[in-house]
Design a protein around this motif. Sequence first.
Motif, mmCIF file in Angstrom:
data_model
loop_
_atom_site.group_PDB
_atom_site.id
_atom_site.type_symbol
_atom_site.label_atom_id
_atom_site.label_comp_id
_atom_site.label_asym_id
_atom_site.label_seq_id
_atom_site.Cartn_x
_atom_site.Cartn_y
_atom_site.Cartn_z
ATOM 1 N N ILE A 189 -13.685 -8.566 -10.863
ATOM 2 C CA ILE A 189 -13.048 -7.334 -11.345
ATOM 3 C C ILE A 189 -13.002 -6.290 -10.228
ATOM 4 C CG2 ILE A 189 -13.290 -5.380 -12.925
ATOM 5 C CD1 ILE A 189 -14.435 -7.399 -14.972
ATOM 6 N N GLY A 190 -14.126 -6.178 -9.493
ATOM 7 C CA GLY A 190 -14.183 -5.220 -8.389
ATOM 8 C C GLY A 190 -13.180 -5.534 -7.300
ATOM 9 N N ILE A 191 -13.039 -6.824 -6.992
ATOM 10 C CA ILE A 191 -12.085 -7.247 -5.961
ATOM 11 C C ILE A 191 -10.651 -6.929 -6.384
ATOM 12 C CG2 ILE A 191 -11.068 -9.265 -4.821
ATOM 13 C CD1 ILE A 191 -13.932 -10.471 -4.827
ATOM 14 N N TRP A 192 -10.323 -7.231 -7.659
ATOM 15 C CA TRP A 192 -8.966 -6.961 -8.140
ATOM 16 C C TRP A 192 -8.687 -5.462 -8.220
ATOM 17 C CZ3 TRP A 192 -4.820 -9.713 -8.146
ATOM 18 C CH2 TRP A 192 -4.918 -11.119 -8.165
ATOM 19 N N ALA A 193 -9.711 -4.707 -8.618
ATOM 20 C CA ALA A 193 -9.536 -3.246 -8.673
ATOM 21 C C ALA A 193 -9.273 -2.693 -7.271
ATOM 22 C CB ALA A 193 -10.779 -2.592 -9.273
ATOM 23 N N ALA A 194 -10.015 -3.201 -6.282
ATOM 24 C CA ALA A 194 -9.821 -2.754 -4.901
ATOM 25 C C ALA A 194 -8.431 -3.125 -4.398
ATOM 26 C CB ALA A 194 -10.890 -3.377 -4.001
ATOM 27 N N ILE A 215 -5.706 -3.524 -6.245
ATOM 28 C CA ILE A 215 -4.729 -2.662 -6.925
ATOM 29 C C ILE A 215 -4.683 -1.282 -6.272
ATOM 30 C CG2 ILE A 215 -4.230 -1.445 -9.088
ATOM 31 C CD1 ILE A 215 -5.325 -3.972 -10.537
ATOM 32 N N VAL A 216 -5.871 -0.739 -5.968
ATOM 33 C CA VAL A 216 -5.933 0.578 -5.325
ATOM 34 C C VAL A 216 -5.267 0.537 -3.952
ATOM 35 C CG1 VAL A 216 -7.496 2.293 -4.318
ATOM 36 C CG2 VAL A 216 -7.975 1.349 -6.582
ATOM 37 N N LEU A 217 -5.574 -0.487 -3.168
ATOM 38 C CA LEU A 217 -4.972 -0.624 -1.844
ATOM 39 C C LEU A 217 -3.459 -0.809 -1.931
ATOM 40 C CD1 LEU A 217 -7.604 -2.902 -0.042
ATOM 41 C CD2 LEU A 217 -7.084 -0.502 0.459
ATOM 42 N N LEU A 218 -3.031 -1.591 -2.917
ATOM 43 C CA LEU A 218 -1.593 -1.799 -3.116
ATOM 44 C C LEU A 218 -0.907 -0.493 -3.477
ATOM 45 C CD1 LEU A 218 0.715 -3.890 -3.302
ATOM 46 C CD2 LEU A 218 0.163 -4.143 -5.726
ATOM 47 N N PHE A 219 -1.543 0.303 -4.350
ATOM 48 C CA PHE A 219 -0.978 1.594 -4.745
ATOM 49 C C PHE A 219 -0.830 2.504 -3.535
ATOM 50 C CE2 PHE A 219 -1.878 6.055 -5.789
ATOM 51 C CZ PHE A 219 -0.801 6.348 -6.609
ATOM 52 N N PHE A 220 -1.901 2.644 -2.756
ATOM 53 C CA PHE A 220 -1.843 3.513 -1.581
ATOM 54 C C PHE A 220 -0.829 2.998 -0.566
ATOM 55 C CE2 PHE A 220 -6.173 4.959 -2.890
ATOM 56 C CZ PHE A 220 -5.866 6.304 -3.008
ATOM 57 N N GLY A 221 -0.814 1.674 -0.343
ATOM 58 C CA GLY A 221 0.124 1.096 0.614
ATOM 59 C C GLY A 221 1.566 1.320 0.204
ATOM 60 N N PHE A 222 1.854 1.079 -1.090
ATOM 61 C CA PHE A 222 3.233 1.231 -1.574
ATOM 62 C C PHE A 222 3.681 2.680 -1.527
ATOM 63 C CE2 PHE A 222 6.078 2.245 -5.146
ATOM 64 C CZ PHE A 222 7.189 1.499 -4.761
ATOM 65 N N THR A 223 2.849 3.600 -1.995
ATOM 66 C CA THR A 223 3.253 5.011 -2.053
ATOM 67 C C THR A 223 3.419 5.604 -0.656
ATOM 68 O OG1 THR A 223 0.913 5.623 -2.360
ATOM 69 C CG2 THR A 223 2.279 5.458 -4.336
ATOM 70 N N ILE A 224 2.543 5.241 0.264
ATOM 71 C CA ILE A 224 2.674 5.747 1.636
ATOM 72 C C ILE A 224 3.943 5.185 2.278
ATOM 73 C CG2 ILE A 224 1.656 5.654 3.948
ATOM 74 C CD1 ILE A 224 -1.108 5.800 2.560
#
Length: 246
Positions: free
Chosen positions: A26-31, A33-42
Amino acid sequence: MAIKRSTTKKKNTRKKSSKASWKQKIGIWAARIVLLFFGFTIFWVLLLTIMNPPVTFLQLQRGFERKGAGKEWKIEKDWLSYDELSDNLKRAAIAGEDAHFLTHNGFDTKAIREAFEKNQAGKKLRGGSTISQQVAKNVFLWPDRSWLRKGLETYFTVLIEVFWSKKRILEVYLNVIEMGQGVYGAEAAAQYYFHKSAKSLSKKEAALIIAILPSPQKWDARRPSAYVNRRANSIVRYMNYYNIPE
């Protein structure tokens, strides 16, 4: 009995190991998702430093609202580069919408505090949004009032202040903001209200367009109410006191 105790311990160990494994997953998938969000938005914000936004959520929503009301689909817009836009319009936008645009980092804390105090006192609230915040809301988000939307607006405001110049922020603002019923951006507004290009707006014409921005669905720059006319005259008086991004 000793063997049974050993077996029980092994079972408990397996259960603990299984729980730990699921938590790690769960922690790995959450990390991720967070990285994907930051990467996509930037990436999205960086892309729009060189590419103009093709359409906004607000423009689409207004179009569907018009269709739902039995009116024609209407999204009138025509992009002008920063250098093509009238300096009168740039000064009017800063004078009327965001006096500290060139000096703040995306948030006008004084305006936010005053807006909060008025809200607490039950007075009519205009809001304390800067030009940068309005760009973040219009370009990247949906037209809704919620804590989630406000939080994302804050996040995107920080991003555009980091990655965009003030010149780019003002250019995008003047090209995407709603300026009438089905009318978006300065060029479409100038043609709609004054039958001329936003390249050559006079001080009063520019001020009238900016003066209706609090309620562009209701107010009309061609036939301004007494309030809109007073607001436009006030903007004209202060325009020359403000610098614009060079």
